[in-house]
Design an enzyme around this catalytic site. Structure first.
Site, PDB file in Angstrom:
ATOM      1  N   LEU A  69      72.120  33.281 -42.782  1.00  0.00           N
ATOM      2  CA  LEU A  69      72.155  34.417 -41.863  1.00  0.00           C
ATOM      3  C   LEU A  69      71.697  35.660 -42.631  1.00  0.00           C
ATOM      4  CD1 LEU A  69      73.246  35.186 -38.935  1.00  0.00           C
ATOM      5  CD2 LEU A  69      75.027  36.350 -40.225  1.00  0.00           C
TER       6      LEU A  69
ATOM      7  N   TYR B  19      76.050  36.265 -30.997  1.00  0.00           N
ATOM      8  CA  TYR B  19      77.034  37.339 -31.140  1.00  0.00           C
ATOM      9  C   TYR B  19      76.655  38.263 -32.291  1.00  0.00           C
ATOM     10  CZ  TYR B  19      79.154  35.109 -35.269  1.00  0.00           C
ATOM     11  OH  TYR B  19      79.365  34.588 -36.519  1.00  0.00           O
TER      12      TYR B  19
ATOM     13  N   ARG C 266      76.190  22.485 -14.757  1.00  0.00           N
ATOM     14  CA  ARG C 266      76.046  21.911 -16.099  1.00  0.00           C
ATOM     15  C   ARG C 266      74.776  21.085 -16.221  1.00  0.00           C
ATOM     16  NH1 ARG C 266      76.656  17.918 -19.568  1.00  0.00           N
ATOM     17  NH2 ARG C 266      77.356  18.477 -21.658  1.00  0.00           N
TER      18      ARG C 266
ATOM     19  N   ARG D 230      69.071  42.615 -35.379  1.00  0.00           N
ATOM     20  CA  ARG D 230      69.424  41.202 -35.593  1.00  0.00           C
ATOM     21  C   ARG D 230      69.848  40.555 -34.265  1.00  0.00           C
ATOM     22  NH1 ARG D 230      73.949  39.777 -40.020  1.00  0.00           N
ATOM     23  NH2 ARG D 230      75.295  40.660 -38.412  1.00  0.00           N
TER      24      ARG D 230
ATOM     25  N   HIS E 148      71.566  20.778 -19.346  1.00  0.00           N
ATOM     26  CA  HIS E 148      71.185  21.335 -20.652  1.00  0.00           C
ATOM     27  C   HIS E 148      70.075  22.376 -20.552  1.00  0.00           C
ATOM     28  CE1 HIS E 148      73.592  18.014 -22.000  1.00  0.00           C
ATOM     29  NE2 HIS E 148      73.380  18.296 -23.272  1.00  0.00           N
TER      30      HIS E 148
HETATM   31  N1  PLP Z   1      76.550  34.352 -43.333  1.00  0.00           N
HETATM   32  C1  PLP Z   1      77.374  33.889 -42.378  1.00  0.00           C
HETATM   33  C2  PLP Z   1      77.350  32.423 -42.050  1.00  0.00           C
HETATM   34  C3  PLP Z   1      78.241  34.765 -41.688  1.00  0.00           C
HETATM   35  O1  PLP Z   1      79.048  34.294 -40.729  1.00  0.00           O
HETATM   36  C4  PLP Z   1      78.256  36.137 -42.045  1.00  0.00           C
HETATM   37  C5  PLP Z   1      79.140  37.080 -41.371  1.00  0.00           C
HETATM   38  O2  PLP Z   1      79.959  36.749 -40.584  1.00  0.00           O
HETATM   39  C6  PLP Z   1      77.396  36.575 -43.060  1.00  0.00           C
HETATM   40  C7  PLP Z   1      76.545  35.660 -43.677  1.00  0.00           C
HETATM   41  C8  PLP Z   1      77.379  38.023 -43.485  1.00  0.00           C
HETATM   42  O3  PLP Z   1      76.698  38.837 -42.543  1.00  0.00           O
HETATM   43  P1  PLP Z   1      77.076  40.375 -42.387  1.00  0.00           P
HETATM   44  O4  PLP Z   1      76.965  41.008 -43.744  1.00  0.00           O
HETATM   45  O5  PLP Z   1      76.060  40.907 -41.438  1.00  0.00           O
HETATM   46  O6  PLP Z   1      78.477  40.435 -41.853  1.00  0.00           O
END
Ligand code: PLP
Length: 290
Positions: free
Chosen positions: A192, A22, A89, A41, A91
């Site tokens: 992330l 997402y 279903r 991303r 995997h």
């Molecule tokens: N890290 C995690 C685990 C997140 O869920 C998010 C945003 O939801 C971020 C970092 C920050 O990312 P962004 O600045 O792109 O919203």
């Protein structure tokens, strides 16, 4: 269509396995913020789960524009979600893949000025998630449980530590200020790659705020002068209490005000965000000259 009328087949692999990814894209004054970066991303997440992108960047851009035009609010929060679609279903991937794409947009809730002024409380916890936290996967159960720990303790975020090293928050990136230097954990498989994280580092460079991207130890987190959490939803927010202990003097620090106000004015300059500027205006702080 109205959200209540949207339907997903129960055999969708997103529902059955959490097999999907997402994105969350803020739109200020109806203009998606850093759309190119969000789509990059999105592509990286799709590549990581070996799912073909169902749309080109120009199609996504058009879909986002239509969604924002059809929804309420000058500032909105676009959520988009791609799963490997419905299948028996099993995997392993199905032979024929019909990805499900879901998009919605809701009015963007900005941080109230009082919270910008006081900062928020957070707790720490062991980062017990998988080792591909760089993928924006919809299977968020560990993040859900970690964020709930924070809420159960009457706080806003859980700061995650893995083997004595800071990773990120349950739903945010974390910055540490130590001896006047902004420290950011490096982008790797453990965090992330936040879009707001990039904005903050770009602003630090542009305004000559000393900063380093490097591993940050638990003891540095606990002895921090300032702690910030960043995300598209929260923008830049000071953490002023960690595990019931004050961070620095327990108030949002000098660099927070500089970075936060620059980030706010950056959004305004790039996307003319009236509600965002209102939030910061409510703090009574002026944009610093340097
Ligand atoms: N890290 C995690 C685990 C997140 O869920 C998010 C945003 O939801 C971020 C970092 C920050 O990312 P962004 O600045 O792109 O919203």
């Amino acid at each position: 269509m109205p959200l209540e009328e949207a339907r997903v087949p129960v055999m969708d692999r997103g529902f059955i396995f959490g097999d999907g990814i997402y994105e969350v894209i803020p739109a200020y004054s109806r203009k998606p913020f850093r759309l190119k970066e969000h789509l990059k991303r999105l592509q990286a997440s799709l590549d990581s789960i070996r799912l073909k992108n169902p749309h080109s960047d120009s199609q996504w851009t058009e879909l986002c524009a239509q969604l924002v035009a059809q929804n309420q609010g000058e500032d909105q929060y676009i959520y988009l979600h791609v799963t490997r679609g419905p299948a028996k279903r099993e995997h392993a991937f199905p032979k024929q893949i019909h990805p499900t794409v879901f998009m919605m947009s809701t009015p963007l809730q900005t941080t109230p000025p009082e919270l910008l002024k006081t900062g928020v409380a957070a707790i720490t916890a062991q980062d017990n998630r998988w080792l591909r936290c760089d993928i924006k996967a919809i299977s968020l159960l560990p993040n859900v449980l970690l964020r709930q720990m924070a809420v159960d303790c009457g706080t806003v975020e859980t700061v995650l530590l893995r083997d004595g090293i800071l990773t990120e928050g349950a739903a945010s990136n974390i910055f540490v200020v130590k001896y006047g230097v902004v420290l950011a954990p490096p982008k790797n498989h453990l965090i992330l790659p936040g879009i707001t994280y990039d904005v903050v580092l770009e602003l630090a460079a542009a305004h000559s705020i000393p900063h380093q991207v490097r591993a940050v130890s638990e003891s540095e987190v606990r002895a921090a002068q300032e702690l910030w959490m960043t995300s598209s939803a929260k923008e830049v927010l000071a953490i002023t209490t960690l595990d019931n202990q004050p961070v620095g003097d327990g108030k949002p620090g000098k660099l927070f005000w500089r970075a936060g106000l620059w980030a706010s004015s950056f959004h305004c300059l790039n996307t003319r965000a009236p509600s965002l500027s209102r939030s910061w205006a409510g703090t009574g702080r002026d944009l610093p000259r340097q």
